[in-house]
Design an enzyme around this catalytic site. Structure first.
Site, short mmCIF file in Angstrom:
data_model
loop_
_atom_site.label_atom_id
_atom_site.label_comp_id
_atom_site.label_asym_id
_atom_site.label_seq_id
_atom_site.Cartn_x
_atom_site.Cartn_y
_atom_site.Cartn_z
N HIS A 1 0.95 -1.19 -0.05
CA HIS A 1 -0.08 -0.14 -0.12
C HIS A 1 0.88 1.11 0.02
O HIS A 1 1.12 2.05 1.10
CB HIS A 1 -0.70 0.02 1.33
CG HIS A 1 -2.19 0.99 1.00
ND1 HIS A 1 -2.29 1.84 0.13
CD2 HIS A 1 -2.89 0.86 1.95
CE1 HIS A 1 -3.49 2.28 0.39
NE2 HIS A 1 -4.10 2.04 1.65
N GLN B 1 -0.18 4.69 1.03
CA GLN B 1 -0.33 4.65 2.55
C GLN B 1 1.04 5.03 3.15
O GLN B 1 1.11 5.80 4.05
CB GLN B 1 -0.90 3.59 2.96
CG GLN B 1 -1.14 3.50 4.54
CD GLN B 1 -2.19 4.40 4.97
OE1 GLN B 1 -3.26 4.47 4.52
NE2 GLN B 1 -2.00 5.39 5.83
N ASP C 1 -2.63 -2.12 12.14
CA ASP C 1 -3.70 -2.48 11.17
C ASP C 1 -4.68 -3.69 11.41
O ASP C 1 -4.38 -4.45 12.31
CB ASP C 1 -3.03 -2.68 9.78
CG ASP C 1 -3.94 -2.67 8.62
OD1 ASP C 1 -5.08 -2.19 8.81
OD2 ASP C 1 -3.56 -3.22 7.63
N ARG D 1 -2.93 11.65 3.58
CA ARG D 1 -2.99 10.84 2.24
C ARG D 1 -3.09 11.97 1.29
O ARG D 1 -2.82 11.68 -0.12
CB ARG D 1 -4.35 9.95 2.34
CG ARG D 1 -4.30 8.76 3.28
CD ARG D 1 -3.07 7.83 2.76
NE ARG D 1 -3.47 7.06 1.57
CZ ARG D 1 -4.40 6.18 1.41
NH1 ARG D 1 -4.98 5.57 2.28
NH2 ARG D 1 -4.66 5.96 0.02
N1 CP Z 1 -6.17 3.43 4.47
C1 CP Z 1 -7.04 3.31 3.43
O1 CP Z 1 -6.70 3.04 2.39
O2 CP Z 1 -8.39 3.56 3.63
P1 CP Z 1 -9.30 3.14 2.65
O3 CP Z 1 -9.45 1.69 2.45
O4 CP Z 1 -10.70 3.66 3.16
O5 CP Z 1 -9.03 3.71 1.53
N1 NVA Z 2 -4.74 -4.17 5.32
C1 NVA Z 2 -5.86 -3.79 4.91
C2 NVA Z 2 -5.81 -2.03 4.71
C3 NVA Z 2 -6.95 -1.45 4.36
C4 NVA Z 2 -6.62 -0.02 4.15
C5 NVA Z 2 -6.54 -4.11 4.04
O1 NVA Z 2 -5.69 -4.78 3.06
O2 NVA Z 2 -7.70 -4.49 4.00
#
Ligand code: CP
Ligand code: NVA
Length: 308
Positions: free
Chosen positions: A129, A132, A225, A293
């Protein structure tokens, strides 16, 4: 710089440059609004999974800088189902100026980038990600300033996509990264290998533990997370049995540095991985982090468009 697929595709200097630009664009936004550096540009946003932050912050990043964004839902696109990824990429390259994609399979965002003539940004895959990770780094730099080299960043919980990007950005910026996860929920070994190579260059240290208490000793940042990421829903019950010792709560926070900050990418499952008192307490920076973000992504887009 055509695409933004992984933080580890960039050098420390390039990541630092994007963070400096994010700081500048954030100041500009709050002072008199952003210059219209994305005028005439539209970002196509492909979502295979739900999103609040990624969807809204990318849309607003484009609008604040004079551009626009187009949301493409899973049902509309049917990535790789209704049509091949290669064909979708080549068609969209003629309609919009960049793509953001949130996919299940990391190979799908890589495939999109391969066939697109326009920049492709990874808005979260099962592997990482990176957007992020950039907002996380911006938040850490804002909190610790120029003294950030040598910080101890501790991630507690599942060795997931968010942890991969945090590890890579930490290694690139010279922060020591420690992860405590239960057995069977370790970080992707290939991502660790990449992280070790990056850490060698900045002399930062990567440590992998089972014990969350050991992991937070001397931590300046505690990060957690969800225990169950999108796409893993059928494992929820099993994971809820394994992860409770990895909850970030007041006791765990009290074992870290006294000025520790607590981070979470959100959405949070309150009172599972993060207790309410910590999420809403004095160490928490979760909303600053979410707001960053917007600013981090403006900088990423500006570099991809060669616009600032
Ligand atoms: N942290 C994040 O990516 O949140 P969303 O899944 O809401 O985009
Ligand atoms: N690890 C989580 C992050 C969401 C922003 C997922 O992949 O669902």
């Amino acid at each position: 710089m055509k695409d933004f697929i992984a933080i580890s595709d960039y050098t420390s200097d390039e990541i630092q440059d994007m963070l400096d630009l994010a700081v500048k664009l954030k100041k500009q936004y709050f002072k008199k609004g952003n210059k219209k550096i994305f005028k005439g540009k539209v970002l196509g946003m492909i979502f295979q999974k739900p999103s609040l932050r990624t969807r809204v912050s990318f849309d607003m990043a484009m609008r604040h800088c004079g551009g626009d964004a187009l949301y493409l839902s899973p049902n509309e696109i049917g990535l790789g189902k209704r049509e091949s990824i290669a064909d979708i990429a080549r068609v969209l390259s003629g309609y919009v100026q960049a793509l953001m994609a949130r996919t299940f399979d990391h190979a799908h965002v890589v495939e999109l980038a391969k066939w697109s003539d326009i920049p492709v940004v990874n808005g979260l895959s099962d592997y990482n990600h990176p957007c992020q990770g950039m907002a996380d780094a911006l938040t850490i730099v804002e909190k610790f300033g120029k003294k950030s080299k040598g910080l101890n960043v501790s991630y507690i919980g599942d060795g997931n996509n968010v942890a991969v990007s945090l590890m890579h950005v930490s290694a690139l910026l010279g922060w020591n990264f420690t992860l405590a996860s239960p057995e069977g929920y370790d970080l992707n070994p290939a991502a660790v290998e990449i992280g070790q190579a990056l850490a060698l260059k900045t002399k930062s240290k990567l440590t992998f533990l089972r014990d969350p208490h050991e992991a937070v000793k001397k931590a300046h940042v505690i990060y957690t997370d969800t225990w169950t990421s999108m796409g893993q829903e059928e494992e929820t019950a099993k994971r809820e049995k394994v992860f409770p010792p990895y909850q970030v709560n007041a006791q765990l926070v009290s074992e870290a540095d006294k000025d520790v900050i607590v981070m979470h990418c959100l959405p949070a499952h309150r009172n599972q991985e993060l207790t309410d008192d910590v999420a809403d307490g004095p160490h928490s920076v979760i909303f600053q982090q979410a707001h960053n973000r917007l600013h981090a992504q403006k900088a990423i887009l500006a570099r991809l468009f060669d616009a600032a």
